[in-house]
Design a protein around this motif. Sequence first.
Motif, PDB file in Angstrom:
ATOM      1  N   PRO A   1       0.823  -1.215   0.000  1.00 49.34           N
ATOM      2  CA  PRO A   1       0.000   0.000   0.000  1.00 49.34           C
ATOM      3  C   PRO A   1       0.859   1.268   0.000  1.00 49.34           C
ATOM      4  O   PRO A   1       1.959   1.283   0.559  1.00 49.34           O
ATOM      5  N   GLY A   2       0.330   2.316  -0.620  1.00 44.54           N
ATOM      6  CA  GLY A   2       0.958   3.633  -0.532  1.00 44.54           C
ATOM      7  C   GLY A   2       2.044   3.923  -1.538  1.00 44.54           C
ATOM      8  O   GLY A   2       2.661   4.997  -1.493  1.00 44.54           O
ATOM      9  N   LEU A   3       2.289   2.994  -2.488  1.00 44.23           N
ATOM     10  CA  LEU A   3       3.394   3.207  -3.433  1.00 44.23           C
ATOM     11  C   LEU A   3       2.954   3.822  -4.758  1.00 44.23           C
ATOM     12  O   LEU A   3       3.791   4.078  -5.620  1.00 44.23           O
ATOM     13  N   GLY A   4       1.659   4.009  -4.942  1.00 45.65           N
ATOM     14  CA  GLY A   4       1.203   4.698  -6.151  1.00 45.65           C
ATOM     15  C   GLY A   4       0.779   3.788  -7.288  1.00 45.65           C
ATOM     16  O   GLY A   4       0.862   4.183  -8.456  1.00 45.65           O
ATOM     17  N   LYS A   5       0.320   2.583  -6.973  1.00 46.77           N
ATOM     18  CA  LYS A   5      -0.156   1.669  -8.020  1.00 46.77           C
ATOM     19  C   LYS A   5      -1.303   2.309  -8.812  1.00 46.77           C
ATOM     20  O   LYS A   5      -1.278   2.338 -10.042  1.00 46.77           O
TER      21      LYS A   5
ATOM     22  N   ASP B   1      -9.266  -2.930  -6.558  1.00 47.84           N
ATOM     23  CA  ASP B   1      -9.950  -2.853  -5.258  1.00 47.84           C
ATOM     24  C   ASP B   1     -11.459  -2.665  -5.435  1.00 47.84           C
ATOM     25  O   ASP B   1     -12.234  -3.015  -4.548  1.00 47.84           O
ATOM     26  N   CYS B   2     -11.867  -2.090  -6.567  1.00 49.02           N
ATOM     27  CA  CYS B   2     -13.301  -1.904  -6.821  1.00 49.02           C
ATOM     28  C   CYS B   2     -13.997  -3.235  -7.104  1.00 49.02           C
ATOM     29  O   CYS B   2     -15.212  -3.345  -6.944  1.00 49.02           O
ATOM     30  N   PHE B   3     -13.219  -4.248  -7.526  1.00 52.31           N
ATOM     31  CA  PHE B   3     -13.836  -5.559  -7.753  1.00 52.31           C
ATOM     32  C   PHE B   3     -14.380  -6.088  -6.428  1.00 52.31           C
ATOM     33  O   PHE B   3     -15.520  -6.544  -6.355  1.00 52.31           O
ATOM     34  N   GLY B   4     -13.567  -6.006  -5.373  1.00 53.03           N
ATOM     35  CA  GLY B   4     -13.991  -6.489  -4.063  1.00 53.03           C
ATOM     36  C   GLY B   4     -15.127  -5.684  -3.472  1.00 53.03           C
ATOM     37  O   GLY B   4     -16.030  -6.233  -2.839  1.00 53.03           O
ATOM     38  N   SER B   5     -15.108  -4.376  -3.679  1.00 52.37           N
ATOM     39  CA  SER B   5     -16.175  -3.529  -3.124  1.00 52.37           C
ATOM     40  C   SER B   5     -17.399  -3.486  -4.037  1.00 52.37           C
ATOM     41  O   SER B   5     -18.388  -2.820  -3.725  1.00 52.37           O
ATOM     42  N   ILE B   6     -17.327  -4.195  -5.167  1.00 50.51           N
ATOM     43  CA  ILE B   6     -18.434  -4.333  -6.129  1.00 50.51           C
ATOM     44  C   ILE B   6     -18.894  -2.962  -6.621  1.00 50.51           C
ATOM     45  O   ILE B   6     -20.073  -2.608  -6.580  1.00 50.51           O
ATOM     46  N   LYS B   7     -17.906  -2.204  -7.073  1.00 48.63           N
ATOM     47  CA  LYS B   7     -18.171  -0.876  -7.637  1.00 48.63           C
ATOM     48  C   LYS B   7     -17.592  -0.789  -9.049  1.00 48.63           C
ATOM     49  O   LYS B   7     -16.768  -1.622  -9.445  1.00 48.63           O
ATOM     50  N   ASN B   8     -18.032   0.217  -9.785  1.00 46.01           N
ATOM     51  CA  ASN B   8     -17.509   0.448 -11.132  1.00 46.01           C
ATOM     52  C   ASN B   8     -15.987   0.614 -11.048  1.00 46.01           C
ATOM     53  O   ASN B   8     -15.492   1.503 -10.357  1.00 46.01           O
TER      54      ASN B   8
ATOM     55  N   PRO C   1      -6.733   8.652  -6.984  1.00 45.86           N
ATOM     56  CA  PRO C   1      -7.607   7.572  -7.461  1.00 45.86           C
ATOM     57  C   PRO C   1      -7.847   6.479  -6.431  1.00 45.86           C
ATOM     58  O   PRO C   1      -8.915   5.867  -6.412  1.00 45.86           O
ATOM     59  N   SER C   2      -6.875   6.236  -5.556  1.00 45.38           N
ATOM     60  CA  SER C   2      -7.046   5.194  -4.550  1.00 45.38           C
ATOM     61  C   SER C   2      -8.172   5.562  -3.584  1.00 45.38           C
ATOM     62  O   SER C   2      -9.043   4.736  -3.272  1.00 45.38           O
ATOM     63  N   LEU C   3      -8.181   6.804  -3.116  1.00 43.82           N
ATOM     64  CA  LEU C   3      -9.234   7.246  -2.190  1.00 43.82           C
ATOM     65  C   LEU C   3     -10.548   7.517  -2.909  1.00 43.82           C
ATOM     66  O   LEU C   3     -11.618   7.479  -2.293  1.00 43.82           O
ATOM     67  N   ALA C   4     -10.482   7.786  -4.226  1.00 45.98           N
ATOM     68  CA  ALA C   4     -11.695   8.103  -4.998  1.00 45.98           C
ATOM     69  C   ALA C   4     -12.602   6.900  -5.204  1.00 45.98           C
ATOM     70  O   ALA C   4     -13.734   7.046  -5.667  1.00 45.98           O
TER      71      ALA C   4
ATOM     72  N   ILE D   1      -3.976  -2.656 -14.757  1.00 43.53           N
ATOM     73  CA  ILE D   1      -4.750  -3.040 -13.573  1.00 43.53           C
ATOM     74  C   ILE D   1      -3.945  -2.641 -12.340  1.00 43.53           C
ATOM     75  O   ILE D   1      -2.739  -2.900 -12.276  1.00 43.53           O
ATOM     76  N   ALA D   2      -4.584  -2.015 -11.370  1.00 41.75           N
ATOM     77  CA  ALA D   2      -3.920  -1.662 -10.104  1.00 41.75           C
ATOM     78  C   ALA D   2      -4.544  -2.480  -8.996  1.00 41.75           C
ATOM     79  O   ALA D   2      -5.736  -2.349  -8.718  1.00 41.75           O
TER      80      ALA D   2
END
Length: 347
Positions: free
Chosen positions: A150-154, A173-180, A190-193, A256-257
Amino acid sequence: PNMANKEEKTSFSLIDGHYKVTGNWYRTLFVEGDSIEMKGSSVGDIPVKIKFGDFGEADPKICETTGQSFYNIQLSYIVHEQEFKELGVITKDGVKIVAKNLMGIGEFEWMTEEEAAAWEDDGDPIEAPPSPYKIQPENQGKLLWLTGPPGLGKSTCAQLLARNHGYVYYEGDCFGSIKNPYIPVDVQDPSLAQVNQRPLKGEGVEKRKESNEKMIKEFGAFLKGDYDKEIFEEFYGLMCEDIQTERLRIGGDWAIACAILSRDWRDFIRSKLGPDLIFVVLDMEVEEQMERIRIRHQGDETVIQMMKEFSDLCETAREDEENVFGVKLTQDMSREDVTRKVLDLLQ
């Protein structure tokens, strides 16, 4: 002073019903008397404890939004056997809360039953989430996976590849949270967005949700080194299926990040996505990495400790891994420097 404090504590209350939550990792707070639950998260429904009182000086952004200088509400809940607390300001009528959370600052606003039903139904189709990218299925380009602690800018690197070099940026990470998974290419972080992405709706959501909940429950065991491998295989298998389907639909070069912790899991993902998949494993000295996380999460020690445990399990790229490249980051490297280094590896 005690009486004054008591009066202050009892002068606030929540309203029964649903609160719309924005800027956070869950979507709804449901209140029914003393029973309070967060809903619409990737880990299912979670009980929440509420306290009213004086919880210290509020974040300057919250002061600006609410006109209040001190926090007067605390929300606490347990995830991964760890307690998390959100401090905020609630209005006297109980309709609105502005609170600091893991991802920044979020808002809660009470809804009518009709508004709650519309909020629950709102979302993007899981079979074809909207994206800003050109649909060119005939052009199946490069497939790049940015990983590392985490935190490296992927996510930032993937976003810059999309913004400046024509890649499709898929946020894992959006795959797990089931978001677009297609985060806008112009957002600041983008990570926090991810919290602002619309939930996915349609056939397949429940299957993904079940897999994700099992994965999250098993994650504590994974951190201790003894876990059910099949649960992780199911989750990563479903993610790879989604990436394949979406890549065939949209086309183009892909970035993919998503953090993949070990070589074993990199090998598993390659077995699903094929030999042309390129992994770029970002790496950095631990102290510098933790400082980045400390800044991103405003010094929240609970989050920092959780990220440290996660980081300790991350395996760097091995010399004998085919199509896997390591990139060592330093503090003086800009986001553009990292992106250029990644592009150089792809030549």
